[in-house]
Design a protein around this motif. Structure first.
Motif, PDB file in Angstrom:
ATOM      1  N   ARG A 235       0.761  -1.282   0.023  1.00 45.93           N
ATOM      2  CA  ARG A 235       0.083   0.004   0.057  1.00 45.93           C
ATOM      3  C   ARG A 235       1.002   1.262   0.048  1.00 45.93           C
ATOM      4  NH1 ARG A 235      -5.192  -0.591   2.938  1.00 45.93           N
ATOM      5  NH2 ARG A 235      -3.792  -1.477   4.482  1.00 45.93           N
TER       6      ARG A 235
ATOM      7  N   LYS B  39       1.038   3.973  -2.828  1.00 45.32           N
ATOM      8  CA  LYS B  39       0.080   4.841  -2.778  1.00 45.32           C
ATOM      9  C   LYS B  39      -0.836   5.192  -3.995  1.00 45.32           C
ATOM     10  CE  LYS B  39       1.793   7.704   0.737  1.00 45.32           C
ATOM     11  NZ  LYS B  39       2.995   6.845   1.428  1.00 45.32           N
TER      12      LYS B  39
ATOM     13  N   SER C 197       1.030  -7.013  -2.134  1.00 43.38           N
ATOM     14  CA  SER C 197       0.156  -7.466  -0.937  1.00 43.38           C
ATOM     15  C   SER C 197      -1.367  -7.203  -1.171  1.00 43.38           C
ATOM     16  CB  SER C 197       0.229  -6.285   0.163  1.00 43.38           C
ATOM     17  OG  SER C 197      -0.169  -4.957  -0.096  1.00 43.38           O
ATOM     18  N   ARG C 198      -2.119  -7.990  -0.418  1.00 43.05           N
ATOM     19  CA  ARG C 198      -3.421  -7.741  -0.396  1.00 43.05           C
ATOM     20  C   ARG C 198      -4.311  -6.429  -0.474  1.00 43.05           C
ATOM     21  NH1 ARG C 198      -7.908 -11.623   2.766  1.00 43.05           N
ATOM     22  NH2 ARG C 198      -9.637 -10.559   2.415  1.00 43.05           N
TER      23      ARG C 198
ATOM     24  N   GLN D  92      -1.365 -11.550  -5.716  1.00 47.09           N
ATOM     25  CA  GLN D  92      -1.320 -11.283  -4.182  1.00 47.09           C
ATOM     26  C   GLN D  92      -0.535 -12.694  -3.623  1.00 47.09           C
ATOM     27  OE1 GLN D  92      -5.186 -11.156  -2.449  1.00 47.09           O
ATOM     28  NE2 GLN D  92      -4.319 -12.265  -0.724  1.00 47.09           N
ATOM     29  N   VAL D  93       0.495 -11.975  -2.748  1.00 43.97           N
ATOM     30  CA  VAL D  93       1.189 -12.966  -2.161  1.00 43.97           C
ATOM     31  C   VAL D  93       0.742 -13.148  -0.572  1.00 43.97           C
ATOM     32  CG1 VAL D  93       3.788 -13.622  -1.100  1.00 43.97           C
ATOM     33  CG2 VAL D  93       3.224 -12.503  -3.436  1.00 43.97           C
TER      34      VAL D  93
ATOM     35  N   GLN E 274      -1.126 -15.582   2.888  1.00 45.37           N
ATOM     36  CA  GLN E 274      -2.127 -16.632   3.099  1.00 45.37           C
ATOM     37  C   GLN E 274      -3.091 -17.091   2.188  1.00 45.37           C
ATOM     38  OE1 GLN E 274      -3.989 -15.433   6.742  1.00 45.37           O
ATOM     39  NE2 GLN E 274      -5.200 -17.623   6.924  1.00 45.37           N
ATOM     40  N   THR E 275      -3.940 -15.943   1.749  1.00 47.54           N
ATOM     41  CA  THR E 275      -5.083 -16.140   0.819  1.00 47.54           C
ATOM     42  C   THR E 275      -4.465 -15.786  -0.638  1.00 47.54           C
ATOM     43  OG1 THR E 275      -5.721 -14.084   1.487  1.00 47.54           O
ATOM     44  CG2 THR E 275      -6.847 -15.973   2.276  1.00 47.54           C
TER      45      THR E 275
ATOM     46  N   SER F 224       3.839  -3.537   4.922  1.00 46.10           N
ATOM     47  CA  SER F 224       4.245  -3.572   6.586  1.00 46.10           C
ATOM     48  C   SER F 224       4.773  -5.211   7.066  1.00 46.10           C
ATOM     49  CB  SER F 224       2.874  -3.225   7.194  1.00 46.10           C
ATOM     50  OG  SER F 224       1.843  -4.155   6.891  1.00 46.10           O
TER      51      SER F 224
ATOM     52  N   GLN G 142      -0.402 -12.271   7.692  1.00 50.52           N
ATOM     53  CA  GLN G 142      -0.945 -12.935   6.260  1.00 50.52           C
ATOM     54  C   GLN G 142       0.031 -12.740   5.140  1.00 50.52           C
ATOM     55  OE1 GLN G 142      -2.505 -10.750   8.088  1.00 50.52           O
ATOM     56  NE2 GLN G 142      -4.371 -11.763   9.406  1.00 50.52           N
ATOM     57  N   HIS G 143       0.600 -11.726   4.981  1.00 53.99           N
ATOM     58  CA  HIS G 143       1.467 -11.441   3.922  1.00 53.99           C
ATOM     59  C   HIS G 143       2.891 -12.375   4.055  1.00 53.99           C
ATOM     60  CE1 HIS G 143       3.211  -9.655   0.464  1.00 53.99           C
ATOM     61  NE2 HIS G 143       4.330  -9.806   1.042  1.00 53.99           N
TER      62      HIS G 143
ATOM     63  N   ASN H 161      11.044   0.256   3.540  1.00 53.92           N
ATOM     64  CA  ASN H 161      10.059   0.683   4.401  1.00 53.92           C
ATOM     65  C   ASN H 161      10.390   1.965   4.752  1.00 53.92           C
ATOM     66  OD1 ASN H 161       7.516   1.005   6.150  1.00 53.92           O
ATOM     67  ND2 ASN H 161       7.023  -0.927   5.411  1.00 53.92           N
TER      68      ASN H 161
ATOM     69  N   LEU I 118      10.145   4.990  -0.170  1.00 58.87           N
ATOM     70  CA  LEU I 118      10.204   4.309  -1.409  1.00 58.87           C
ATOM     71  C   LEU I 118      10.812   5.047  -2.736  1.00 58.87           C
ATOM     72  CD1 LEU I 118       7.584   3.514  -3.313  1.00 58.87           C
ATOM     73  CD2 LEU I 118       6.891   2.703  -1.292  1.00 58.87           C
TER      74      LEU I 118
HETATM   75  C1  LIG Z   1      -7.989 -13.586   6.670  1.00 58.86           C
HETATM   76  C2  LIG Z   1      -7.054 -12.418   6.055  1.00 58.86           C
HETATM   77  C3  LIG Z   1      -6.258 -12.943   5.063  1.00 58.86           C
HETATM   78  C4  LIG Z   1      -5.225 -12.149   4.521  1.00 58.86           C
HETATM   79  N1  LIG Z   1      -4.714 -12.661   3.495  1.00 58.86           N
HETATM   80  C5  LIG Z   1      -3.500 -11.724   3.092  1.00 58.86           C
HETATM   81  C6  LIG Z   1      -2.652 -12.023   1.957  1.00 58.86           C
HETATM   82  O1  LIG Z   1      -2.607 -13.281   1.311  1.00 58.86           O
HETATM   83  N2  LIG Z   1      -1.728 -11.332   1.547  1.00 58.86           N
HETATM   84  C7  LIG Z   1      -1.640 -10.139   2.215  1.00 58.86           C
HETATM   85  O2  LIG Z   1      -0.568  -9.293   1.745  1.00 58.86           O
HETATM   86  N3  LIG Z   1      -2.471  -9.780   2.953  1.00 58.86           N
HETATM   87  C8  LIG Z   1      -3.337 -10.278   3.504  1.00 58.86           C
HETATM   88  N4  LIG Z   1      -4.321  -9.849   4.612  1.00 58.86           N
HETATM   89  C9  LIG Z   1      -4.256  -8.635   4.848  1.00 58.86           C
HETATM   90  C10 LIG Z   1      -2.912  -8.103   5.798  1.00 58.86           C
HETATM   91  O3  LIG Z   1      -3.620  -8.270   6.932  1.00 58.86           O
HETATM   92  C11 LIG Z   1      -2.814  -6.483   5.757  1.00 58.86           C
HETATM   93  O4  LIG Z   1      -3.535  -6.053   5.621  1.00 58.86           O
HETATM   94  C12 LIG Z   1      -1.914  -6.516   4.394  1.00 58.86           C
HETATM   95  O5  LIG Z   1      -0.943  -7.385   3.989  1.00 58.86           O
HETATM   96  C13 LIG Z   1      -1.340  -5.081   4.291  1.00 58.86           C
HETATM   97  O6  LIG Z   1      -0.835  -4.913   3.070  1.00 58.86           O
HETATM   98  P1  LIG Z   1       0.302  -3.633   3.123  1.00 58.86           P
HETATM   99  O7  LIG Z   1       1.537  -4.228   3.915  1.00 58.86           O
HETATM  100  O8  LIG Z   1       0.718  -3.419   1.446  1.00 58.86           O
HETATM  101  O9  LIG Z   1      -0.480  -2.381   3.332  1.00 58.86           O
HETATM  102  P2  LIG Z   1       0.060  -1.576   4.923  1.00 58.86           P
HETATM  103  O10 LIG Z   1      -0.258  -2.689   6.198  1.00 58.86           O
HETATM  104  O11 LIG Z   1      -1.031  -0.357   4.841  1.00 58.86           O
HETATM  105  O12 LIG Z   1       1.421  -1.264   4.950  1.00 58.86           O
HETATM  106  C14 LIG Z   1       1.935  -0.246   3.883  1.00 58.86           C
HETATM  107  C15 LIG Z   1       3.484   0.044   4.164  1.00 58.86           C
HETATM  108  O13 LIG Z   1       4.102   1.140   3.454  1.00 58.86           O
HETATM  109  C16 LIG Z   1       4.886   1.727   4.254  1.00 58.86           C
HETATM  110  N5  LIG Z   1       5.065   3.064   3.408  1.00 58.86           N
HETATM  111  C17 LIG Z   1       4.107   4.010   3.303  1.00 58.86           C
HETATM  112  N6  LIG Z   1       4.778   4.987   2.626  1.00 58.86           N
HETATM  113  C18 LIG Z   1       6.053   4.723   2.262  1.00 58.86           C
HETATM  114  C19 LIG Z   1       7.000   5.092   1.533  1.00 58.86           C
HETATM  115  N7  LIG Z   1       6.806   6.351   0.870  1.00 58.86           N
HETATM  116  N8  LIG Z   1       8.150   4.355   1.464  1.00 58.86           N
HETATM  117  C20 LIG Z   1       8.387   3.405   2.259  1.00 58.86           C
HETATM  118  N9  LIG Z   1       7.438   2.674   2.670  1.00 58.86           N
HETATM  119  C21 LIG Z   1       6.118   3.269   2.882  1.00 58.86           C
HETATM  120  C22 LIG Z   1       4.212   1.908   5.619  1.00 58.86           C
HETATM  121  O14 LIG Z   1       5.008   2.297   6.683  1.00 58.86           O
HETATM  122  C23 LIG Z   1       3.690   0.638   5.908  1.00 58.86           C
HETATM  123  O15 LIG Z   1       4.560  -0.293   6.681  1.00 58.86           O
HETATM  124  C24 LIG Z   1      -5.209 -10.820   4.937  1.00 58.86           C
HETATM  125  C25 LIG Z   1      -5.965 -10.463   5.950  1.00 58.86           C
HETATM  126  C26 LIG Z   1      -6.897 -11.446   6.533  1.00 58.86           C
HETATM  127  C27 LIG Z   1      -7.721 -11.035   7.836  1.00 58.86           C
END
Ligand SMILES: Cc1cc2nc3c(=O)[nH]c(=O)nc-3n(C[C@H](O)[C@H](O)[C@H](O)COP(=O)(O)OP(=O)(O)OC[C@H]3O[C@@H](n4cnc5c(N)ncnc54)[C@H](O)[C@@H]3O)c2cc1C
Length: 323
Positions: free
Chosen positions: A207, A210, A232-233, A246-247, A249-250, A265, A269-270, A284, A303
């Motif tokens: 995420r 952005k 990520s999801r 998507q990488v 658990q799901t 992050s 699950q990731h 990050n 990033l």
């Molecule tokens: C049942 C279930 C199954 C799931 N299965 C999966 C799955 O298979 N895969 C998966 O990925 N998730 C899965 N999830 C979701 C998981 O819990 C997280 O919500 C998801 O992985 C978060 O994605 P993210 O790390 O991209 O986003 P965020 O958690 O929002 O992280 C974004 C990161 O980006 C960083 N960032 C922001 N801006 C910048 C920048 N300019 N430069 C550098 N870093 C920056 C932040 O510091 C933060 O750490 C599942 C959830 C559930 C409940």
């Protein structure tokens, strides 16, 4: 009695993830004294050759107009027919999207059978270790049923190599098909990049990227490295990349030589889908992000600065080594 491994193909080519199930079958064969056989669908000549060199007693190639394209129902019928023919006590496939889809349908067709998913270790012919709760827990399970269906965690077993012995190739005509579902068309994401689960380098975006427009920053890095793109999801749910990126658990389970997590992050699950990668690099801006707990190399940086800089440096290095 014997062991049957299902080898997955895509456009005729062998999915290398299937080689982990062959290794698991070899371990089972050693522990039980049974032979193993391999079953596949629509292989190219090269794939047939490759599969016939993996030490299976027989290589079954299931044939039928209705098997030219995958549907779980038709494939489950075909596998159960071959399994019955060779009195398979164990049926295995790697827990790819294909394996996860097919095996639960198969197990209900095999009398007196039960299934264990995501096997990471074979203790004996009845007892298996598996991952549960996104890899947080390892459960030990004993299956008492006569027949056992196992999905194998690809990253827990090495990929089986060639042996000297060649399998006998048996073409098996499958007449029965599932009457209530028909394959019409497959629309797939076309990409010049390697397939996510087969790639030796994966660049994954989270995420933190952005905006979908910014994904090109990661794509440029991936192209210099010859890497696949993962996500990520959060990215997939936002519709920034299709689901098959998507990488986790799901999503897909990957274990490349190098996994670069950009703006991810590191939610459990990731991590469940990539923690077995050989070298994990995380970029990050938050030094407290949980991804740093599993990263071999962590870069606390923005990033939008760090990734283009890394790409430029790698491009330059490549040019220098080419010149
Ligand atoms: C049942 C279930 C199954 C799931 N299965 C999966 C799955 O298979 N895969 C998966 O990925 N998730 C899965 N999830 C979701 C998981 O819990 C997280 O919500 C998801 O992985 C978060 O994605 P993210 O790390 O991209 O986003 P965020 O958690 O929002 O992280 C974004 C990161 O980006 C960083 N960032 C922001 N801006 C910048 C920048 N300019 N430069 C550098 N870093 C920056 C932040 O510091 C933060 O750490 C599942 C959830 C559930 C409940």
């Amino acid at each position: 009695m014997s062991i049957l491994v299902i080898a997955e193909t895509r456009n005729g080519e062998l999915k290398k993830a299937s080689l982990s199930a062959v290794t698991c079958a070899r371990i089972l064969a050693e522990k039980t004294g049974l032979n193993y056989n391999i079953l596949t669908f629509e292989p190219s000549d090269k794939t047939k050759e490759e599969l016939s060199q993996l030490g299976g007693e027989k290589l079954f190639v299931a044939k039928g107009e209705h098997l030219k394209n995958y549907t779980a129902e038709n494939y489950a019928i075909a596998v159960s027919e071959v399994a019955k023919k060779i009195d398979a006590k164990y049926i295995l496939a790697t827990a790819t999207t294909f394996g996860k889809d097919l095996l639960p349908r198969l197990v209900v067709k095999i009398p007196n059978s039960a299934m264990v998913s995501e096997v990471i270790e074979v203790i004996d012919g009845e007892t298996f270790k598996r991952l549960m709760y996104a890899g947080d827990i390892i459960a030990t399970l004993k299956i008492k049923s006569e027949k056992k269906v196992l999905s194998v965690r690809g990253t827990a077993f090495d990929k089986a190599g060639k042996v000297d012995k060649k399998s006998e190739i048996v073409e098996e005509e499958i007449k029965e098909s599932y009457p209530r579902k028909r394959f019409i068309e497959l629309e797939e994401t076309k990409s010049e990049r390697p397939e996510l689960t087969e790639a030796s380098i994966v660049v994954s975006v989270g995420r933190g990227i952005k905006d979908p427009e910014n994904i090109k920053i990661a794509e440029e890095l991936a192209d210099v490295l010859g890497a696949a793109i993962g996500a990520s999801r959060a990215v997939v749910d936002a519709g920034w990349l299709p689901n098959d990126f998507q990488v986790g658990q799901t999503g897909k389970t990957v274990a490349p030589q190098l996994y670069i997590a950009i703006g991810i992050s590191g939610a459990i699950q990731h991590v469940a889908g990539m923690k077995d990668s050989k070298v994990i690099v995380a970029i990050n801006k938050d030094s407290e992000a949980p991804i740093f707990q599993i990263a071999d190399i962590g870069l606390v940086a923005d990033l939008f600065q760090a990734v283009p800089e890394l790409t430029q440096k790698l491009k330059k290095l490549k040019q220098e080594s080419a010149g």
